[in-house]
Scaffold this motif. Structure first.
Motif, PDB file in Angstrom:
ATOM      1  N   SER A 207     -12.183   3.154  -8.394  1.00 28.89           N
ATOM      2  CA  SER A 207     -12.311   4.050  -7.255  1.00 28.89           C
ATOM      3  C   SER A 207     -11.357   3.693  -6.121  1.00 28.89           C
ATOM      4  O   SER A 207     -10.990   4.548  -5.322  1.00 28.89           O
ATOM      5  N   ILE A 208     -10.929   2.410  -6.029  1.00 31.17           N
ATOM      6  CA  ILE A 208     -10.030   2.015  -4.936  1.00 31.17           C
ATOM      7  C   ILE A 208      -8.885   1.149  -5.449  1.00 31.17           C
ATOM      8  O   ILE A 208      -8.380   0.296  -4.746  1.00 31.17           O
ATOM      9  N   ARG A 209      -8.464   1.371  -6.693  1.00 30.55           N
ATOM     10  CA  ARG A 209      -7.430   0.517  -7.263  1.00 30.55           C
ATOM     11  C   ARG A 209      -6.077   0.703  -6.581  1.00 30.55           C
ATOM     12  O   ARG A 209      -5.216  -0.179  -6.655  1.00 30.55           O
ATOM     13  N   CYS A 210      -5.862   1.847  -5.923  1.00 30.78           N
ATOM     14  CA  CYS A 210      -4.580   2.094  -5.254  1.00 30.78           C
ATOM     15  C   CYS A 210      -4.536   1.530  -3.837  1.00 30.78           C
ATOM     16  O   CYS A 210      -3.502   1.615  -3.175  1.00 30.78           O
ATOM     17  N   ALA A 211      -5.649   0.976  -3.363  1.00 33.29           N
ATOM     18  CA  ALA A 211      -5.709   0.568  -1.964  1.00 33.29           C
ATOM     19  C   ALA A 211      -4.742  -0.560  -1.645  1.00 33.29           C
ATOM     20  O   ALA A 211      -4.004  -0.516  -0.675  1.00 33.29           O
ATOM     21  N   CYS A 212      -4.746  -1.613  -2.461  1.00 27.84           N
ATOM     22  CA  CYS A 212      -3.869  -2.759  -2.199  1.00 27.84           C
ATOM     23  C   CYS A 212      -3.044  -3.046  -3.448  1.00 27.84           C
ATOM     24  O   CYS A 212      -3.568  -3.528  -4.464  1.00 27.84           O
ATOM     25  N   ARG A 213      -1.757  -2.785  -3.381  1.00 18.01           N
ATOM     26  CA  ARG A 213      -0.893  -2.977  -4.545  1.00 18.01           C
ATOM     27  C   ARG A 213      -0.681  -4.456  -4.854  1.00 18.01           C
ATOM     28  O   ARG A 213      -0.508  -4.833  -6.012  1.00 18.01           O
TER      29      ARG A 213
ATOM     30  N   ARG B  63      -4.310   1.679   3.495  1.00 22.62           N
ATOM     31  CA  ARG B  63      -4.811   1.099   4.741  1.00 22.62           C
ATOM     32  C   ARG B  63      -6.205   1.612   5.083  1.00 22.62           C
ATOM     33  O   ARG B  63      -7.054   0.863   5.584  1.00 22.62           O
ATOM     34  N   LEU B  64      -6.455   2.894   4.803  1.00 23.07           N
ATOM     35  CA  LEU B  64      -7.768   3.450   5.100  1.00 23.07           C
ATOM     36  C   LEU B  64      -8.835   2.877   4.172  1.00 23.07           C
ATOM     37  O   LEU B  64      -9.902   2.447   4.629  1.00 23.07           O
ATOM     38  N   LEU B  65      -8.557   2.845   2.874  1.00 19.68           N
ATOM     39  CA  LEU B  65      -9.564   2.353   1.940  1.00 19.68           C
ATOM     40  C   LEU B  65      -9.852   0.868   2.133  1.00 19.68           C
ATOM     41  O   LEU B  65     -10.968   0.409   1.893  1.00 19.68           O
ATOM     42  N   LEU B  66      -8.865   0.112   2.576  1.00 12.10           N
ATOM     43  CA  LEU B  66      -9.103  -1.311   2.805  1.00 12.10           C
ATOM     44  C   LEU B  66     -10.065  -1.556   3.965  1.00 12.10           C
ATOM     45  O   LEU B  66     -10.647  -2.637   4.072  1.00 12.10           O
ATOM     46  N   LEU B  67     -10.244  -0.557   4.818  1.00  8.76           N
ATOM     47  CA  LEU B  67     -11.249  -0.693   5.868  1.00  8.76           C
ATOM     48  C   LEU B  67     -12.655  -0.764   5.276  1.00  8.76           C
ATOM     49  O   LEU B  67     -13.585  -1.234   5.925  1.00  8.76           O
ATOM     50  N   GLY B  68     -12.806  -0.291   4.025  1.00  5.46           N
ATOM     51  CA  GLY B  68     -14.093  -0.442   3.351  1.00  5.46           C
ATOM     52  C   GLY B  68     -14.460  -1.898   3.157  1.00  5.46           C
ATOM     53  O   GLY B  68     -15.632  -2.286   3.261  1.00  5.46           O
ATOM     54  N   THR B  69     -13.463  -2.739   2.880  1.00 11.29           N
ATOM     55  CA  THR B  69     -13.704  -4.174   2.761  1.00 11.29           C
ATOM     56  C   THR B  69     -14.127  -4.763   4.104  1.00 11.29           C
ATOM     57  O   THR B  69     -15.020  -5.616   4.175  1.00 11.29           O
ATOM     58  N   VAL B  70     -13.476  -4.296   5.166  1.00 11.72           N
ATOM     59  CA  VAL B  70     -13.856  -4.739   6.512  1.00 11.72           C
ATOM     60  C   VAL B  70     -15.301  -4.339   6.810  1.00 11.72           C
ATOM     61  O   VAL B  70     -16.098  -5.142   7.317  1.00 11.72           O
TER      62      VAL B  70
ATOM     63  N   ASP C 120      -7.680  12.271  10.523  1.00 13.72           N
ATOM     64  CA  ASP C 120      -8.316  13.510  10.958  1.00 13.72           C
ATOM     65  C   ASP C 120      -9.744  13.580  10.412  1.00 13.72           C
ATOM     66  O   ASP C 120     -10.227  12.654   9.741  1.00 13.72           O
ATOM     67  N   LEU C 121     -10.414  14.675  10.703  1.00 14.66           N
ATOM     68  CA  LEU C 121     -11.820  14.819  10.330  1.00 14.66           C
ATOM     69  C   LEU C 121     -12.010  14.790   8.820  1.00 14.66           C
ATOM     70  O   LEU C 121     -12.984  14.209   8.317  1.00 14.66           O
ATOM     71  N   THR C 122     -11.098  15.408   8.074  1.00 14.91           N
ATOM     72  CA  THR C 122     -11.202  15.415   6.611  1.00 14.91           C
ATOM     73  C   THR C 122     -11.081  14.003   6.050  1.00 14.91           C
ATOM     74  O   THR C 122     -11.865  13.593   5.183  1.00 14.91           O
ATOM     75  N   GLU C 123     -10.126  13.239   6.534  1.00 16.48           N
ATOM     76  CA  GLU C 123      -9.944  11.866   6.057  1.00 16.48           C
ATOM     77  C   GLU C 123     -11.141  10.998   6.428  1.00 16.48           C
ATOM     78  O   GLU C 123     -11.594  10.175   5.628  1.00 16.48           O
ATOM     79  N   PHE C 124     -11.663  11.196   7.625  1.00 15.88           N
ATOM     80  CA  PHE C 124     -12.839  10.426   8.040  1.00 15.88           C
ATOM     81  C   PHE C 124     -14.050  10.757   7.185  1.00 15.88           C
ATOM     82  O   PHE C 124     -14.779   9.872   6.741  1.00 15.88           O
ATOM     83  N   SER C 125     -14.281  12.044   6.945  1.00 12.76           N
ATOM     84  CA  SER C 125     -15.454  12.443   6.164  1.00 12.76           C
ATOM     85  C   SER C 125     -15.370  11.903   4.739  1.00 12.76           C
ATOM     86  O   SER C 125     -16.382  11.509   4.152  1.00 12.76           O
ATOM     87  N   ALA C 126     -14.160  11.866   4.174  1.00 13.25           N
ATOM     88  CA  ALA C 126     -13.996  11.327   2.823  1.00 13.25           C
ATOM     89  C   ALA C 126     -14.222   9.827   2.816  1.00 13.25           C
ATOM     90  O   ALA C 126     -14.918   9.295   1.937  1.00 13.25           O
ATOM     91  N   PHE C 127     -13.649   9.126   3.775  1.00  6.38           N
ATOM     92  CA  PHE C 127     -13.814   7.676   3.846  1.00  6.38           C
ATOM     93  C   PHE C 127     -15.287   7.300   3.992  1.00  6.38           C
ATOM     94  O   PHE C 127     -15.787   6.381   3.336  1.00  6.38           O
ATOM     95  N   LYS C 128     -15.998   8.026   4.833  1.00  4.79           N
ATOM     96  CA  LYS C 128     -17.423   7.758   5.044  1.00  4.79           C
ATOM     97  C   LYS C 128     -18.209   7.940   3.750  1.00  4.79           C
ATOM     98  O   LYS C 128     -19.091   7.128   3.417  1.00  4.79           O
ATOM     99  N   ALA C 129     -17.890   8.999   2.994  1.00  6.50           N
ATOM    100  CA  ALA C 129     -18.597   9.260   1.737  1.00  6.50           C
ATOM    101  C   ALA C 129     -18.251   8.222   0.672  1.00  6.50           C
ATOM    102  O   ALA C 129     -19.122   7.797  -0.100  1.00  6.50           O
ATOM    103  N   ILE C 130     -16.989   7.803   0.621  1.00  3.54           N
ATOM    104  CA  ILE C 130     -16.576   6.785  -0.358  1.00  3.54           C
ATOM    105  C   ILE C 130     -17.330   5.486  -0.116  1.00  3.54           C
ATOM    106  O   ILE C 130     -17.815   4.841  -1.058  1.00  3.54           O
ATOM    107  N   PHE C 131     -17.459   5.097   1.145  1.00  8.50           N
ATOM    108  CA  PHE C 131     -18.175   3.860   1.455  1.00  8.50           C
ATOM    109  C   PHE C 131     -19.670   4.009   1.184  1.00  8.50           C
ATOM    110  O   PHE C 131     -20.330   3.074   0.737  1.00  8.50           O
TER     111      PHE C 131
END
Length: 392
Positions: free
Chosen positions: A60-66, A348-355, A290-301
């Motif tokens: 699900s997040i394999r592309c986050a950190c190369r 960078r956005l998906l790595l905030l999930g680790t944070v 933007d709102l779309t990116e935020f809503s997706a990030f929130k759902a992924i987490f």
């Protein structure tokens, strides 16, 4: 020793745990990781990790950190010498041919040689991404409206979704009279309690709009909500705060907090504030999501198959749901800014999930200590959500 395929009919990629398409460079792997490894070697690329080389690598997040993905390829045994140097380093695979033509948001087409008609699966994922963004707008309306609830956690989760009730939303969408962000005042204990309760109320209604959540057994619904209860309000506070500088978070009613120490607050509270400012507010604003990116990030987490107490039978549906949103988010970013920019922003956005995950552990410990020493008077609803339901 021969490989016993009969005992394990469906092998997984040793790098990201997606379905393997066979042995590539010495290990079972998917087309995505195979192509990534070959491209990295052939182009002699070097990557840098933003989180000390400790990033999770799964489908699900394999592309986050190369960097961490390539290190994982090496750790599981992918062999550099097995790459045939005379082959196209970025040759096309079945997986790459799946994606439709990308058109940038500015109207300039970005052509690629794998252009085909829109895949129905992609279209379904993209449509849900649009739905998530529209739902997020409704969530913000519900968050600042006059309506208050006295329901128990069981009642809140099992009742029909308010966000999809058009009559309810039309009646109660009037903003609360207490909300006036133009007049700032330093937040009190009561302000923190009020906005956490509001965001938990909205979180439950929001979760009920996600199909995979609705299909889960009731205990798993509670487990997911409990897992996100600590960090969900932080995300809402950070994203929807008016910009009054890099070190200030403002609630909709004008109450704010910043780096000012608050010695009367529970132990660990100041650390939580600094984490929100430095590790969430600063990077999110730097990305200008933007709102779309935020809503997706929130759902992924939120759709975390590894959340505590989630039953094994629910892990695959959650993982599939999360992967669909991740795929749609990446395509959206490519359309918005082009593939090169999208790769960086996506990671960078998906790595905030680790944070967030790290913050959640520390914040949960602080909440447990505060509850044990009666430093915070939690409502019954908050106790049910944060610590679990003991009787029902």
């Amino acid at each position: 020793m021969s490989h016993q395929s009969g005992s394990q009919p469906e092998e997984v990629c040793l790098v990201c745990q997606d379905i393997s398409t066979g042995y590539h460079y010495g290990v079972p792997s998917c087309n995505g990781c195979k192509t990534f490894f070959r491209r990295t070697i052939m182009k002699n690329q070097t990557f840098v990790c933003q989180l000390e080389g400790k990033c999770p690598v799964d489908k699900s997040i394999r592309c986050a950190c190369r960097h961490c993905r390539f290190e994982k390829c090496l750790q599981v045994g992918m062999d550099r010498s097995a790459i045939q140097q005379n082959r196209d380093p970025i040759g096309y695979t079945k997986r790459t041919r799946r994606y439709p033509p990308i058109r940038r948001a500015d109207g300039n087409d970005e052509f690629s040689s794998n252009e085909i008609s829109v895949n129905p699966i992609d279209q379904k994922e993209d449509n849900f991404l649009v739905t998530l963004a529209l739902t997020e707008q409704k969530c913000n309306v519900l968050r600042i409206c006059e309506f208050t609830t006295s329901r128990t956690l069981i009642e809140a989760v099992s009742s029909p979704c308010l966000l999809t009730d058009e009559l309810f939303m039309s009646q109660y969408s009037v903003p609360s009279r207490r909300n006036n962000a133009s007049i700032l005042r330093f937040a009190t204990q009561a302000d923190y309690h009020y906005w956490h309760e509001r965001d938990w109320f909205v979180m439950i209604e929001w979760a009920k709009t996600i199909p995979v959540f609705q299909q889960l057994p009731f205990p798993d619904k509670l487990a997911l909500l409990r897992h996100s209860a600590i960090t969900y309000p932080s995300l809402m506070h950070v994203f929807f705060s008016p910009d009054h500088g890099p070190d200030t978070i403002v609630f909709p009613d004008g109450a704010y907090f910043d780096r000012t120490p608050e010695p009367n607050r529970p132990l660990g509270f100041n650390k939580k504030k600094y984490q929100m400012l430095d590790q969430l507010l600063k990077p999110l604003r730097a990305l200008e999501i933007d709102l779309t990116e935020f809503s997706a990030f929130k759902a992924i987490f939120f759709l975390n198959p590894d959340a505590d107490d989630v039953d094994t039978s629910s892990k695959k549906p959650l993982s599939d749901g999360r992967s669909g949103i991740t795929n749609a988010l990446y395509r959206y970013m490519v359309k918005k800014g082009g593939s090169e920019e999208a790769g960086d922003r996506f990671g960078r956005l998906l790595l905030l999930g680790t944070v967030l995950a790290t913050m959640a552990v520390e914040m949960k410990e602080a909440v447990l200590v505060a509850d044990f020493f009666d430093q915070i008077q939690f409502s019954t609803f908050a106790k049910q959500l944060l610590f679990g339901i003991k009787q029902e």
